[in-house]
Write an enzyme that holds these catalytic residues in place. Structure first.
Site, PDB file in Angstrom:
ATOM      1  N   GLY A   1       0.825  -1.202   0.000  1.00 30.54           N
ATOM      2  CA  GLY A   1       0.000   0.000   0.000  1.00 30.54           C
ATOM      3  C   GLY A   1       0.857   1.249   0.000  1.00 30.54           C
ATOM      4  O   GLY A   1       2.047   1.204   0.333  1.00 30.54           O
TER       5      GLY A   1
ATOM      6  N   GLU B   1       4.661 -10.768  -6.280  1.00 33.17           N
ATOM      7  CA  GLU B   1       3.607 -10.945  -7.285  1.00 33.17           C
ATOM      8  C   GLU B   1       3.972 -10.408  -8.661  1.00 33.17           C
ATOM      9  O   GLU B   1       3.331 -10.759  -9.662  1.00 33.17           O
ATOM     10  CB  GLU B   1       2.304 -10.292  -6.810  1.00 33.17           C
TER      11      GLU B   1
ATOM     12  N   HIS C   1       8.001  -7.361  -3.521  1.00 33.58           N
ATOM     13  CA  HIS C   1       6.748  -7.739  -4.180  1.00 33.58           C
ATOM     14  C   HIS C   1       6.977  -9.026  -4.981  1.00 33.58           C
ATOM     15  O   HIS C   1       7.513  -8.993  -6.090  1.00 33.58           O
ATOM     16  CB  HIS C   1       6.256  -6.615  -5.094  1.00 33.58           C
TER      17      HIS C   1
ATOM     18  N   SER D   1     -23.397  -8.493 -27.108  1.00 37.01           N
ATOM     19  CA  SER D   1     -22.646  -7.554 -27.947  1.00 37.01           C
ATOM     20  C   SER D   1     -21.784  -8.279 -28.969  1.00 37.01           C
ATOM     21  O   SER D   1     -21.319  -7.678 -29.930  1.00 37.01           O
ATOM     22  CB  SER D   1     -21.741  -6.682 -27.071  1.00 37.01           C
ATOM     23  N   GLY D   2     -21.544  -9.570 -28.740  1.00 35.01           N
ATOM     24  CA  GLY D   2     -20.615 -10.309 -29.585  1.00 35.01           C
ATOM     25  C   GLY D   2     -19.214 -10.339 -29.025  1.00 35.01           C
ATOM     26  O   GLY D   2     -18.337 -11.023 -29.541  1.00 35.01           O
ATOM     27  N   GLY D   3     -18.992  -9.600 -27.923  1.00 39.24           N
ATOM     28  CA  GLY D   3     -17.701  -9.626 -27.254  1.00 39.24           C
ATOM     29  C   GLY D   3     -17.550 -10.869 -26.391  1.00 39.24           C
ATOM     30  O   GLY D   3     -18.495 -11.643 -26.203  1.00 39.24           O
ATOM     31  N   VAL D   4     -16.357 -11.051 -25.843  1.00 42.77           N
ATOM     32  CA  VAL D   4     -16.056 -12.254 -25.070  1.00 42.77           C
ATOM     33  C   VAL D   4     -16.955 -12.367 -23.838  1.00 42.77           C
ATOM     34  O   VAL D   4     -17.551 -13.425 -23.592  1.00 42.77           O
ATOM     35  CB  VAL D   4     -14.571 -12.266 -24.640  1.00 42.77           C
ATOM     36  N   ASP D   5     -17.079 -11.295 -23.066  1.00 45.70           N
ATOM     37  CA  ASP D   5     -17.789 -11.370 -21.785  1.00 45.70           C
ATOM     38  C   ASP D   5     -19.260 -11.726 -21.971  1.00 45.70           C
ATOM     39  O   ASP D   5     -19.764 -12.659 -21.341  1.00 45.70           O
ATOM     40  CB  ASP D   5     -17.659 -10.054 -21.017  1.00 45.70           C
ATOM     41  N   SER D   6     -19.963 -10.978 -22.830  1.00 45.34           N
ATOM     42  CA  SER D   6     -21.384 -11.250 -23.000  1.00 45.34           C
ATOM     43  C   SER D   6     -21.614 -12.604 -23.665  1.00 45.34           C
ATOM     44  O   SER D   6     -22.609 -13.284 -23.378  1.00 45.34           O
ATOM     45  CB  SER D   6     -22.057 -10.135 -23.813  1.00 45.34           C
ATOM     46  N   SER D   7     -20.687 -13.023 -24.519  1.00 41.02           N
ATOM     47  CA  SER D   7     -20.832 -14.330 -25.173  1.00 41.02           C
ATOM     48  C   SER D   7     -20.709 -15.465 -24.158  1.00 41.02           C
ATOM     49  O   SER D   7     -21.490 -16.435 -24.184  1.00 41.02           O
ATOM     50  CB  SER D   7     -19.779 -14.492 -26.271  1.00 41.02           C
TER      51      SER D   7
ATOM     52  N   CYS E   1       5.261  -6.192   1.755  1.00 40.02           N
ATOM     53  CA  CYS E   1       5.630  -4.777   1.751  1.00 40.02           C
ATOM     54  C   CYS E   1       4.910  -4.044   2.888  1.00 40.02           C
ATOM     55  O   CYS E   1       5.220  -4.264   4.045  1.00 40.02           O
ATOM     56  CB  CYS E   1       5.356  -4.155   0.383  1.00 40.02           C
ATOM     57  N   TYR E   2       3.932  -3.190   2.584  1.00 45.39           N
ATOM     58  CA  TYR E   2       3.215  -2.508   3.666  1.00 45.39           C
ATOM     59  C   TYR E   2       2.584  -3.522   4.611  1.00 45.39           C
ATOM     60  O   TYR E   2       2.532  -3.302   5.832  1.00 45.39           O
ATOM     61  CB  TYR E   2       2.119  -1.603   3.081  1.00 45.39           C
TER      62      TYR E   2
ATOM     63  N   LYS F   1     -10.223 -11.367 -16.685  1.00 46.40           N
ATOM     64  CA  LYS F   1     -10.479 -11.507 -18.119  1.00 46.40           C
ATOM     65  C   LYS F   1      -9.934 -12.815 -18.685  1.00 46.40           C
ATOM     66  O   LYS F   1     -10.620 -13.501 -19.454  1.00 46.40           O
ATOM     67  CB  LYS F   1      -9.856 -10.322 -18.868  1.00 46.40           C
TER      68      LYS F   1
END
Length: 517
Positions: A55, A174, A172, A226-232, A82-83, A372
């Protein structure tokens, strides 16, 4: 219940990466802001381990964030980063001070002692690359802890209390600049916390299907496609869960790329047999956009018109009890972050955000726990074709924001579609599509003089853009060879009537944005 790790967020820009590393190890994780965590919420969440993030604050300041009450007494392993390490030390009897020797960027850790966190990864005496970003440093460790690693600027760069299974690292782990960081997180969740590592997309799919069935019951669901990945992915997951209780509505605004509307309709009607309403509203959208050149005005018109058309289609099918949305985990994190709040609007968000309250529907958001790349993995698990799952991001307003500073007309859209199709085809032919985050053509608001066949031309110039990125927040231009750029330019100029000049956009984000409008 699947094993889970709780990540307590103190505002680090890398907190999402911690969640990613844990999930990559096959363990489910969630991020909760420190000021929303209580002893009761920890008990309810039931973690097998807790990670305290980094942080921007200083532990030495009185008003700085603290580890919530009850966390250290919960009896599960804890890793402070870290923090998180500094807060752990300050609250358990150690000390932290502002240091004259700050560490930012690559550093080297001298491994002083074995511990479970390093098991099979680092050996005593080793000098290991890590990535630091701190001004304060621990100056005294709490009772029970021992030093297991040091760096030039942090004498307590890694500490461990093996009996209580508490660990602290100043670096870090990560970020990719700590090469063995993912292995350290794997050690923490598997060897120290005892997590099974059984969180897979196959398991998530079955859990999500059961959760949708339980939430929806016998109700009806409408999904804006919409035809995008998420809505599909949302559409196919819901169809697998509730079948004909789902109706998808595809509002075709006439601003899609070449062949995309046909692909969407064919895929969902023919391959998945999903009830789909296809409304070709291109005349309506283009009519409302006539004469408009301001990018924000274009976006607002497209968003408002989409809502009107979607609402009308919902009424035609007799309404619905639920609205399905492709909300992802980063959206959820940002909406609950303690550091959230008013920020400068760079531009309205590409996606149409929400529908009017008057539609009176409850939300179904089956992807709200996923990042994603996890949505793409779920899409493959559900049988979506690779060309759909691996699609580059595409903005909600479509090609309207790739004709900057100009009125949107069918002629310009046709020119842009043709150029864009050639560009993407050449990228695929070169085997580069998956190496690029997003690629597209922009039709510029300028005409230039050219010579073709001994005659003068006065046509549009276009810009081609391609960027690499991991999350869209920052991006670099893709370093195409000049031969590739020359081939693309030659094809566009020869094959697309209306363009006689091609440029390549080499602006990174920041200072630019990925899209031009």
């Amino acid at each position: 219940m699947t094993d889970r790790i709780l990540i307590i967020d103190f505002g680090s820009q890398f907190t999402q990466l911690i969640a990613r590393r844990v999930r990559e190890a096959g363990v489910y994780s969630e991020i909760h802001p420190f000021n929303k965590v209580t002893a009761e919420t920890v008990k309810e969440f039931g973690p097998k381990g807790i990670i305290l993030s980094g942080g921007p604050a200083s532990v030495t300041e009185a008003a700085s964030p603290r580890v919530p009450a009850g966390v250290f007494d919960h009896g599960v392993p804890i890793l402070g980063v870290c923090y998180g390490q500094q807060a752990m030390c300050a609250q358990l009897g150690g000390a932290v001070s502002t240091s004259d020797h700050r560490e930012f960027g690559r550093s080297f850790l001298q491994v002083e002692k074995n511990c479970a966190l390093f098991d099979g990864v680092w050996q005593v005496g080793g000098r290991e690359q890590v990535w630091m970003s701190h001004g304060d440093r621990v100056t005294a460790i709490p009772p029970g802890f021992s030093v297991v690693g040091q760096s030039e600027g942090a004498p307590f760069a890694a500490i461990a209390d093996e009996s209580r299974k508490m660990y602290g690292i100043q670096f870090h782990a990560e970020v990719v600049h700590t090469p063995d960081g993912a292995k350290l997180y794997s050690n923490f969740v598997h060897k120290i916390c005892g997590c099974a590592g059984d969180w897979t997309m196959a398991a998530f799919k079955e859990q999500a299907i059961q959760a949708v069935r339980q939430q929806v019951g016998s109700g009806r669901v409408i999904c804006g496609l919409s035809g995008g990945v998420d809505s599909s992915v949302v559409a196919v997951l819901l169809h697998e869960a509730i079948g004909d209780q789902l109706t998808c509505v595809y509002v075709d605004h006439g601003l899609m790329r070449a062949g995309e509307s046909e692909q969407v309709v064919s895929l969902f009607r023919d391959r998945f047999n999903i009830k789909l309403v296809h409304n070709d509203a291109s005349d309506l959208f283009l009519g409302k956009l006539a004469g408009k050149t301001d990018p924000e005005e274009k976006r607002k018109i497209i968003g408002a018109t989409f809502i009107d058309v979607f609402e009308a289609e919902a009424k035609k099918i007799g309404g619905a009890d639920f609205l399905a949305q492709g909300t992802l985990y980063p959206d959820v994190i940002e909406s609950v972050s303690f550091t959230g709040g008013p920020s400068v609007t760079i531009k309205s968000h590409h996606n149409v955000g929400g529908l009017p309250a008057r539609m009176n529907m409850k939300l179904v958001e089956p992807l709200r726990e996923l990042f994603k790349d996890e949505v793409r993995a779920l899409g493959r698990e559900l049988g979506l074709p690779d060309e759909m799952v691996g699609r580059h991001p595409f903005p909600g307003p479509g090609l309207a924001i790739r004709i900057p500073g100009q009125e949107i007309t069918r002629e310009k859209l046709d020119i842009l579609r043709a150029a864009d199709a050639i560009y993407l085809q050449e990228i695929r032919n070169a085997g580069l599509y998956d190496a690029i985050w997003q690629a597209f053509v922009v039709l510029l608001p300028v005409r230039t003089v050219g010579v073709m066949g001994d005659g003068r031309t006065y046509d549009y110039a276009c810009a081609i853009r391609a960027v690499t990125s991991t999350d869209g927040m920052t991006a670099d231009f893709y370093p195409f060879p000049h031969e590739f750029l020359g081939r693309v330019a030659t094809r566009i100029i020869n094959e697309v009537r209306g363009i006689n000049r091609v440029t390549y956009d080499i602006t990174s984000k920041p200072p630019g944005t990925i899209e031009w409008e």
